[in-house]
Design an enzyme around this catalytic site. Structure first.
Site, PDB file in Angstrom:
ATOM      1  N   GLU A 144       0.842  -1.194   0.000  1.00  0.00           N
ATOM      2  CA  GLU A 144       0.000   0.000   0.000  1.00  0.00           C
ATOM      3  C   GLU A 144       0.879   1.246   0.000  1.00  0.00           C
ATOM      4  O   GLU A 144       1.751   1.389   0.850  1.00  0.00           O
ATOM      5  CB  GLU A 144      -0.926   0.007   1.227  1.00  0.00           C
ATOM      6  CG  GLU A 144      -1.744   1.272   1.410  1.00  0.00           C
ATOM      7  CD  GLU A 144      -2.584   1.642   0.194  1.00  0.00           C
ATOM      8  OE1 GLU A 144      -2.386   2.747  -0.350  1.00  0.00           O
ATOM      9  OE2 GLU A 144      -3.427   0.821  -0.218  1.00  0.00           O
ATOM     10  N   ALA A 159     -26.513  12.269  -9.403  1.00  0.00           N
ATOM     11  CA  ALA A 159     -27.459  12.023  -8.308  1.00  0.00           C
ATOM     12  C   ALA A 159     -27.345  10.592  -7.807  1.00  0.00           C
ATOM     13  O   ALA A 159     -28.345   9.906  -7.590  1.00  0.00           O
ATOM     14  CB  ALA A 159     -28.885  12.320  -8.766  1.00  0.00           C
ATOM     15  N   VAL A 180     -24.038  18.308 -18.095  1.00  0.00           N
ATOM     16  CA  VAL A 180     -23.100  19.423 -18.015  1.00  0.00           C
ATOM     17  C   VAL A 180     -22.080  19.264 -19.132  1.00  0.00           C
ATOM     18  O   VAL A 180     -21.424  18.227 -19.234  1.00  0.00           O
ATOM     19  CB  VAL A 180     -22.400  19.450 -16.645  1.00  0.00           C
ATOM     20  CG1 VAL A 180     -21.343  20.546 -16.614  1.00  0.00           C
ATOM     21  CG2 VAL A 180     -23.420  19.654 -15.528  1.00  0.00           C
ATOM     22  N   GLY A 218     -19.696   8.844 -10.496  1.00  0.00           N
ATOM     23  CA  GLY A 218     -19.376   7.427 -10.323  1.00  0.00           C
ATOM     24  C   GLY A 218     -17.893   7.204 -10.137  1.00  0.00           C
ATOM     25  O   GLY A 218     -17.102   8.153 -10.036  1.00  0.00           O
ATOM     26  N   ASP A 240     -13.523  -3.321  -5.942  1.00  0.00           N
ATOM     27  CA  ASP A 240     -14.001  -2.390  -6.967  1.00  0.00           C
ATOM     28  C   ASP A 240     -13.379  -2.613  -8.337  1.00  0.00           C
ATOM     29  O   ASP A 240     -13.934  -2.187  -9.354  1.00  0.00           O
ATOM     30  CB  ASP A 240     -13.702  -0.939  -6.555  1.00  0.00           C
ATOM     31  CG  ASP A 240     -14.603  -0.440  -5.444  1.00  0.00           C
ATOM     32  OD1 ASP A 240     -15.399  -1.241  -4.925  1.00  0.00           O
ATOM     33  OD2 ASP A 240     -14.508   0.751  -5.089  1.00  0.00           O
ATOM     34  N   ALA A 270     -17.727  -1.459   0.041  1.00  0.00           N
ATOM     35  CA  ALA A 270     -16.668  -1.957   0.920  1.00  0.00           C
ATOM     36  C   ALA A 270     -16.997  -3.337   1.474  1.00  0.00           C
ATOM     37  O   ALA A 270     -16.121  -4.201   1.564  1.00  0.00           O
ATOM     38  CB  ALA A 270     -16.444  -0.960   2.061  1.00  0.00           C
ATOM     39  N   HIS A 273     -40.970  -3.955  21.330  1.00  0.00           N
ATOM     40  CA  HIS A 273     -41.827  -2.765  21.216  1.00  0.00           C
ATOM     41  C   HIS A 273     -41.468  -1.776  22.330  1.00  0.00           C
ATOM     42  O   HIS A 273     -41.278  -2.188  23.474  1.00  0.00           O
ATOM     43  CB  HIS A 273     -43.296  -3.178  21.356  1.00  0.00           C
ATOM     44  CG  HIS A 273     -44.242  -2.021  21.386  1.00  0.00           C
ATOM     45  ND1 HIS A 273     -44.621  -1.343  20.236  1.00  0.00           N
ATOM     46  CD2 HIS A 273     -44.878  -1.400  22.419  1.00  0.00           C
ATOM     47  CE1 HIS A 273     -45.455  -0.372  20.572  1.00  0.00           C
ATOM     48  NE2 HIS A 273     -45.626  -0.381  21.891  1.00  0.00           N
TER      49      HIS A 273
END
Length: 466
Positions: free
Chosen positions: A33, A182, A238, A273, A313, A321, A445
């Site tokens: 990493e 959105a 856009v 995205g 991903d 995740a 409840h």
């Protein structure tokens, strides 16, 4: 040259969980990493910091608006944005340090640097100072995650035109924030800044928010956000952005074509995205290539190259995740010779707006497209006693069950704390439970969770409290 059983490239939720699991199974494992901290996008500039700001901004709005006053609590809060950002950073640091502790506990070696595959069984790591070392491994796991998708004509500078990382660290509350996209990220971060005082306009290419969400659920969420003051320009695109002193001028056209209009804002968030991150990964050295979406193909987490695996991903499936974590566990277990599987039909999805959205399984639109007969059970939070007492009655629980077998096929919720409650239906669906099974289970409840039972009862017309 150092030799390992497994080398994991990437220290995000997929990578660090894969490394920990490998350590637990007694493998010699290294995690590569390049960030200064572990945790990937999620912990550093994604899930965790955004939730810290969502929580803080919810409390600020409750105190500054009518909510506290309605409860008989009179306060006049002032916003200390610097402190809000400081506590966010402190929380993130604590989490990333926690992963370092788990690495030590499970004998995972963190190799600091950027990893690149260099032929079968080899990973070259380049450190921040340019020094390189080569690691040998029986198996390599690619867990490099994703990055924000760029928008042609709109250049992100993280000064006025922001990606999600920039939107988490603004030095001031925008007067007018335009969010392009959105989806989950845009709506969550838009919610943060609206609560803190910004005017928020969301521009979306499609004719609806959150594509892929159950249609009724998406419309309910949009109504709630509109009522809170967020405005939407749907079916719009856009085409360009021009930074002018302390403002951004956007050119916006109808998605289907037509006359353009100009929209000015002091900040713009591009949130259309994310795309897989594979730059400089050396895929070609083992004969791998991505598809047209930038994804690496997998067959039960194996790539087409022997000894090379892929999770999270950077491969197919939802960019979540917890999906990456599930794949990490199963991938390592398969490397160890075990017959593990991920059930992709039971991966929940959550939007942490207010009200929250939580879903799992099939939507009504998907079931109709499949031609699968189903029954619907619904229960509104307006009829839930705890939600009424807490003045948080927006939304509903909707259960979709097979018409013949009564098996729960999908659950869609909009409302308070639904992110914490969707797990009940994940468990139910993992065991192929029927709606009747949930309807027969006693729930405490008064709690919001009673809505889960009442919706299941309603599948057969038996809801008692609405």
């Amino acid at each position: 040259m150092s030799a390992y059983d497994v080398v994991v490239i990437g220290g995000g939720p997929g990578g660090y969980n894969a490394a920990i699991k490998a350590g637990q199974l007694g493998m010699k494992v290294a995690c590569v990493e390049g960030r200064e901290t572990l945790g990937g996008t999620c912990l550093n500039v994604g899930c965790m910091p955004s939730k810290a700001l969502l929580h803080a901004s919810e409390l600020f709005e409750a105190a500054a608006g009518k909510e506290f006053a309605t409860l008989g609590i009179q306060v006049k809060p002032s916003l200390d944005l610097a402190q809000m950002m400081k506590q966010k950073a402190e929380s993130v640091t604590a989490l990333t340090k926690g992963i370092e502790f788990l690495f030590r506990k499970n004998k995972v070696e963190w190799i600091k640097g950027w990893g690149r595959i260099d032929g079968a069984g080899k990973v070259v790591v380049t450190a921040a100072d340019g020094q390189q070392q080569t690691l040998e491994a029986k198996d390599i796991v690619i867990a490099t995650g994703s990055e924000p998708t760029p928008l042609p004509g709109v250049t992100i500078d993280n000064q006025r035109i922001l990606d999600s990382t920039g939107a988490l660290s603004l030095p001031e509350v925008p007067r007018h924030l335009v969010v392009i996209g959105a989806g989950v990220i845009g709506l969550e971060l838009g919610s943060v800044w609206r609560r803190l005082g910004a005017q928020v306009t969301v521009v979306e290419y499609l004719g609806r928010i959150c594509p892929g969400l159950d249609d009724e659920t998406g419309k309910t969420l949009q109504r709630a956000l509109t009522k809170q003051g967020m405005s939407f320009k749907l079916s719009s695109k856009v085409t360009s952005a021009k930074v002018d002193q302390n403002a951004v001028e956007l050119a916006i056209e109808p998605a289907a074509g037509g006359l353009a209009e100009t929209l000015r804002a002091d900040y713009v968030l591009v949130a259309i995205g994310r795309r897989p991150y594979t730059e400089g990964l050396g895929l070609e050295t083992v004969g791998l290539a991505t598809d047209s979406r930038g994804m690496l193909a997998n067959d039960r987490h194996q790539t087409g190259a022997p000894g090379v695996w892929v999770i999270g991903d950077v491969t197919s499936g939802p960019m979540l995740a917890h999906k990456a974590e599930d794949e990490a566990i199963v991938c390592i277990e398969r490397i160890a010779g075990q017959g593990a599987e991920v059930n992709y039909n039971v991966i929940p999805n959550v939007i942490y707006t207010r009200p929250e959205v939580a879903t799992v399984g099939k939507s009504e639109e998907q079931l109709k497209a499949e031609g699968r007969p189903y029954r619907v059970g619904k229960f509104p939070f307006t009829a839930n006693s705890r939600a009424k007492i807490n003045h948080e009655t927006e939304g509903f629980v909707k259960v979709l069950a097979d018409e013949r077998t009564d098996e729960v096929l999908g659950v869609h919720m909009v409302g308070p704390s639904v992110s914490e409650m969707i797990g009940e239906y994940c468990v139910a669906m993992e065991f192929s439970a029927s709606a009747e099974d949930i309807a027969l289970i006693c729930h405490p409840h008064p709690t919001r969770s009673e809505a889960l039972r009442q919706a299941a009862m309603d599948v057969h017309g038996g809801a008692m409290q609405a």
